[in-house]
Design a protein around this motif. Sequence first.
Motif, PDB file in Angstrom:
ATOM      1  N   SER A 106      23.882 102.990  63.880  1.00 52.67           N
ATOM      2  CA  SER A 106      23.642 102.503  65.037  1.00 52.67           C
ATOM      3  C   SER A 106      23.014 101.067  65.002  1.00 52.67           C
ATOM      4  CB  SER A 106      22.478 103.306  65.577  1.00 52.67           C
ATOM      5  OG  SER A 106      21.749 103.551  64.682  1.00 52.67           O
ATOM      6  N   GLY A 107      22.122 100.531  63.988  1.00 50.89           N
ATOM      7  CA  GLY A 107      21.281  99.501  64.508  1.00 50.89           C
ATOM      8  C   GLY A 107      20.314  99.493  64.739  1.00 50.89           C
ATOM      9  N   LYS A 108      19.744 100.362  65.751  1.00 53.84           N
ATOM     10  CA  LYS A 108      18.382 101.180  65.847  1.00 53.84           C
ATOM     11  C   LYS A 108      17.189 101.222  64.580  1.00 53.84           C
ATOM     12  CE  LYS A 108      20.274 102.962  70.130  1.00 53.84           C
ATOM     13  NZ  LYS A 108      20.705 103.814  70.644  1.00 53.84           N
ATOM     14  N   GLU A 109      16.166 101.176  65.264  1.00 49.38           N
ATOM     15  CA  GLU A 109      15.199 101.373  64.152  1.00 49.38           C
ATOM     16  C   GLU A 109      14.740 103.207  64.502  1.00 49.38           C
ATOM     17  OE1 GLU A 109      10.097 100.221  63.548  1.00 49.38           O
ATOM     18  OE2 GLU A 109      11.334  99.407  65.107  1.00 49.38           O
ATOM     19  N   VAL A 110      14.563 103.414  62.989  1.00 47.48           N
ATOM     20  CA  VAL A 110      14.236 104.695  62.722  1.00 47.48           C
ATOM     21  C   VAL A 110      12.603 104.979  63.037  1.00 47.48           C
ATOM     22  CG1 VAL A 110      14.735 106.704  61.282  1.00 47.48           C
ATOM     23  CG2 VAL A 110      16.343 105.056  61.587  1.00 47.48           C
ATOM     24  N   PRO A 111      12.068 106.247  63.512  1.00 49.05           N
ATOM     25  CA  PRO A 111      10.472 106.200  63.021  1.00 49.05           C
ATOM     26  C   PRO A 111      10.101 106.585  61.347  1.00 49.05           C
ATOM     27  CG  PRO A 111      11.352 107.454  64.853  1.00 49.05           C
ATOM     28  CD  PRO A 111      12.160 106.631  64.672  1.00 49.05           C
ATOM     29  N   TRP A 112       9.067 106.514  61.148  1.00 50.43           N
ATOM     30  CA  TRP A 112       8.720 107.245  60.256  1.00 50.43           C
ATOM     31  C   TRP A 112       8.474 108.914  60.170  1.00 50.43           C
ATOM     32  CZ3 TRP A 112       8.446 106.261  55.091  1.00 50.43           C
ATOM     33  CH2 TRP A 112       7.979 104.678  54.981  1.00 50.43           C
ATOM     34  N   GLU A 113       8.492 109.471  60.840  1.00 51.64           N
ATOM     35  CA  GLU A 113       8.629 111.040  61.210  1.00 51.64           C
ATOM     36  C   GLU A 113      10.014 111.536  61.050  1.00 51.64           C
ATOM     37  OE1 GLU A 113       8.309 109.328  65.555  1.00 51.64           O
ATOM     38  OE2 GLU A 113       7.064 108.970  63.439  1.00 51.64           O
ATOM     39  N   GLN A 114      11.051 110.659  61.139  1.00 51.21           N
ATOM     40  CA  GLN A 114      11.978 110.960  61.388  1.00 51.21           C
ATOM     41  C   GLN A 114      13.185 110.564  60.293  1.00 51.21           C
ATOM     42  OE1 GLN A 114      14.043 109.750  64.963  1.00 51.21           O
ATOM     43  NE2 GLN A 114      15.681 109.756  64.237  1.00 51.21           N
ATOM     44  N   ILE A 115      12.605 109.912  59.303  1.00 50.06           N
ATOM     45  CA  ILE A 115      13.036 109.282  58.162  1.00 50.06           C
ATOM     46  C   ILE A 115      12.826 110.517  56.583  1.00 50.06           C
ATOM     47  CG2 ILE A 115      12.703 107.478  55.901  1.00 50.06           C
ATOM     48  CD1 ILE A 115      11.907 106.396  58.614  1.00 50.06           C
ATOM     49  N   VAL A 116      13.912 111.141  56.140  1.00 49.21           N
ATOM     50  CA  VAL A 116      14.063 112.109  55.012  1.00 49.21           C
ATOM     51  C   VAL A 116      14.251 111.707  53.299  1.00 49.21           C
ATOM     52  CG1 VAL A 116      14.012 113.722  56.687  1.00 49.21           C
ATOM     53  CG2 VAL A 116      16.199 113.272  56.075  1.00 49.21           C
ATOM     54  N   LYS A 117      14.554 111.452  52.453  1.00 46.49           N
ATOM     55  CA  LYS A 117      14.764 111.566  51.194  1.00 46.49           C
ATOM     56  C   LYS A 117      16.472 112.089  50.811  1.00 46.49           C
ATOM     57  CE  LYS A 117      10.666 110.416  49.530  1.00 46.49           C
ATOM     58  NZ  LYS A 117      10.627 108.361  48.922  1.00 46.49           N
ATOM     59  N   GLY A 118      17.220 111.674  50.652  1.00 46.08           N
ATOM     60  CA  GLY A 118      18.586 112.269  50.260  1.00 46.08           C
ATOM     61  C   GLY A 118      19.077 111.186  48.778  1.00 46.08           C
ATOM     62  N   TYR A 119      19.523 112.074  48.313  1.00 43.39           N
ATOM     63  CA  TYR A 119      20.190 111.784  46.810  1.00 43.39           C
ATOM     64  C   TYR A 119      22.322 111.972  46.986  1.00 43.39           C
ATOM     65  CZ  TYR A 119      21.991 110.815  42.361  1.00 43.39           C
ATOM     66  OH  TYR A 119      22.659 110.441  41.054  1.00 43.39           O
ATOM     67  N   ASN A 120      22.460 110.397  46.946  1.00 46.19           N
ATOM     68  CA  ASN A 120      24.338 110.168  47.158  1.00 46.19           C
ATOM     69  C   ASN A 120      24.885 111.154  45.695  1.00 46.19           C
ATOM     70  OD1 ASN A 120      26.415 109.200  47.709  1.00 46.19           O
ATOM     71  ND2 ASN A 120      26.624 106.741  48.081  1.00 46.19           N
ATOM     72  N   TYR A 121      25.702 112.070  46.574  1.00 43.45           N
ATOM     73  CA  TYR A 121      26.348 113.175  45.470  1.00 43.45           C
ATOM     74  C   TYR A 121      27.419 112.848  45.539  1.00 43.45           C
ATOM     75  CZ  TYR A 121      27.353 116.843  42.730  1.00 43.45           C
ATOM     76  OH  TYR A 121      27.242 117.837  41.172  1.00 43.45           O
ATOM     77  N   HIS A 122      28.891 111.585  44.891  1.00 47.15           N
ATOM     78  CA  HIS A 122      29.890 112.198  45.271  1.00 47.15           C
ATOM     79  C   HIS A 122      29.970 111.804  46.577  1.00 47.15           C
ATOM     80  CE1 HIS A 122      30.890 113.741  41.548  1.00 47.15           C
ATOM     81  NE2 HIS A 122      29.920 114.810  41.460  1.00 47.15           N
ATOM     82  N   ASP A 123      29.000 110.549  46.526  1.00 40.67           N
ATOM     83  CA  ASP A 123      29.569 110.121  48.110  1.00 40.67           C
ATOM     84  C   ASP A 123      29.394 110.629  49.468  1.00 40.67           C
ATOM     85  OD1 ASP A 123      30.358 107.398  47.104  1.00 40.67           O
ATOM     86  OD2 ASP A 123      32.785 108.126  46.908  1.00 40.67           O
ATOM     87  N   LYS A 124      27.828 111.280  49.422  1.00 39.06           N
ATOM     88  CA  LYS A 124      27.693 112.183  50.494  1.00 39.06           C
ATOM     89  C   LYS A 124      26.663 112.530  49.937  1.00 39.06           C
ATOM     90  CE  LYS A 124      28.914 116.862  53.546  1.00 39.06           C
ATOM     91  NZ  LYS A 124      29.133 117.822  53.284  1.00 39.06           N
ATOM     92  N   TYR A 125      25.273 112.620  51.326  1.00 45.03           N
ATOM     93  CA  TYR A 125      23.603 112.463  50.870  1.00 45.03           C
ATOM     94  C   TYR A 125      23.117 113.826  51.203  1.00 45.03           C
ATOM     95  CZ  TYR A 125      22.629 107.744  51.050  1.00 45.03           C
ATOM     96  OH  TYR A 125      23.268 106.335  50.040  1.00 45.03           O
ATOM     97  N   VAL A 126      22.916 114.465  50.148  1.00 48.79           N
ATOM     98  CA  VAL A 126      21.974 115.901  50.157  1.00 48.79           C
ATOM     99  C   VAL A 126      20.976 115.466  50.428  1.00 48.79           C
ATOM    100  CG1 VAL A 126      21.679 117.319  48.343  1.00 48.79           C
ATOM    101  CG2 VAL A 126      24.035 116.357  48.654  1.00 48.79           C
ATOM    102  N   VAL A 127      20.036 115.920  50.973  1.00 43.65           N
ATOM    103  CA  VAL A 127      18.903 115.848  52.208  1.00 43.65           C
ATOM    104  C   VAL A 127      17.530 116.670  51.000  1.00 43.65           C
ATOM    105  CG1 VAL A 127      16.426 115.808  54.075  1.00 43.65           C
ATOM    106  CG2 VAL A 127      19.913 115.092  54.196  1.00 43.65           C
ATOM    107  N   LEU A 128      16.862 116.073  50.349  1.00 43.95           N
ATOM    108  CA  LEU A 128      15.845 117.077  49.786  1.00 43.95           C
ATOM    109  C   LEU A 128      14.235 117.167  50.089  1.00 43.95           C
ATOM    110  CD1 LEU A 128      16.366 115.028  46.766  1.00 43.95           C
ATOM    111  CD2 LEU A 128      17.074 117.200  47.257  1.00 43.95           C
ATOM    112  N   GLU A 129      14.417 117.971  50.797  1.00 45.59           N
ATOM    113  CA  GLU A 129      12.780 118.696  51.729  1.00 45.59           C
ATOM    114  C   GLU A 129      11.686 118.576  50.948  1.00 45.59           C
ATOM    115  OE1 GLU A 129      13.018 118.831  54.631  1.00 45.59           O
ATOM    116  OE2 GLU A 129      15.164 119.069  55.236  1.00 45.59           O
TER     117      GLU A 129
END
Length: 233
Positions: free
Chosen positions: A51-74
Amino acid sequence: MRAIWSGSIGFGLVNIPIKLYSATEDSSLDLDMLDSKTGDHIKFQRVNERSGKEVPWEQIVKGYNYHDKYVVLEEEDIAAASPKKTKIIEIESFVNEADIDAIYFENPYYVEPEKGGIKAYILLQQALEKSGKVGFGRFVMRMKEHLAIIRPKDDFLMLQQLRFEEEIRSPDELKVTSDVRISSKELGVAMDLIEEYSSAFEIDQYKDQFKNELMKIIKAKAGGKKIKAPKMD
């Protein structure tokens, strides 16, 4: 100093509450990026790639690119990967420090005892000093598991973070051959040269010359002086 990790050292039935402090600091000058036309400071933003829009810190999560698809980690997922090691440095064995190649050494940390752990801390420090051994184990910091040794230094303990074997690159691609013939005379000359330039190791005699010279230039330019670049040899 500000503690960067708190937990405990454990071995056998002994548990020592401790804090870790970074034993090193970056001595390089902190240079900012500026707009060459206006001199304004360049600010970086966390931008959504699509989107090109800025993302606030509280909305950012960590993820791993697994077979071209991101798996989000809590945070719970990270903790579940190593639940027993998140707040304890478990000494798994005592080894000779000389057996550890320097290539594995990474960041050093000062170890400080918490209240209630001072006697056990001193006991471990003195026992390691007398035995000539270091404690080897693992712990989790900043969502990553690390290898480490606990070693005595003067009258306190230090933690030396170690690299895993898988982090060391293979030297197989180096173009080095042992087929070169070295005569005893050539080796003797080299040994004489080493002997001539041998001295006691005194690292405090060496300062960051580049940083000091750059700081002189910064002060001169701040005072309105123009600096000419020296001629290269």
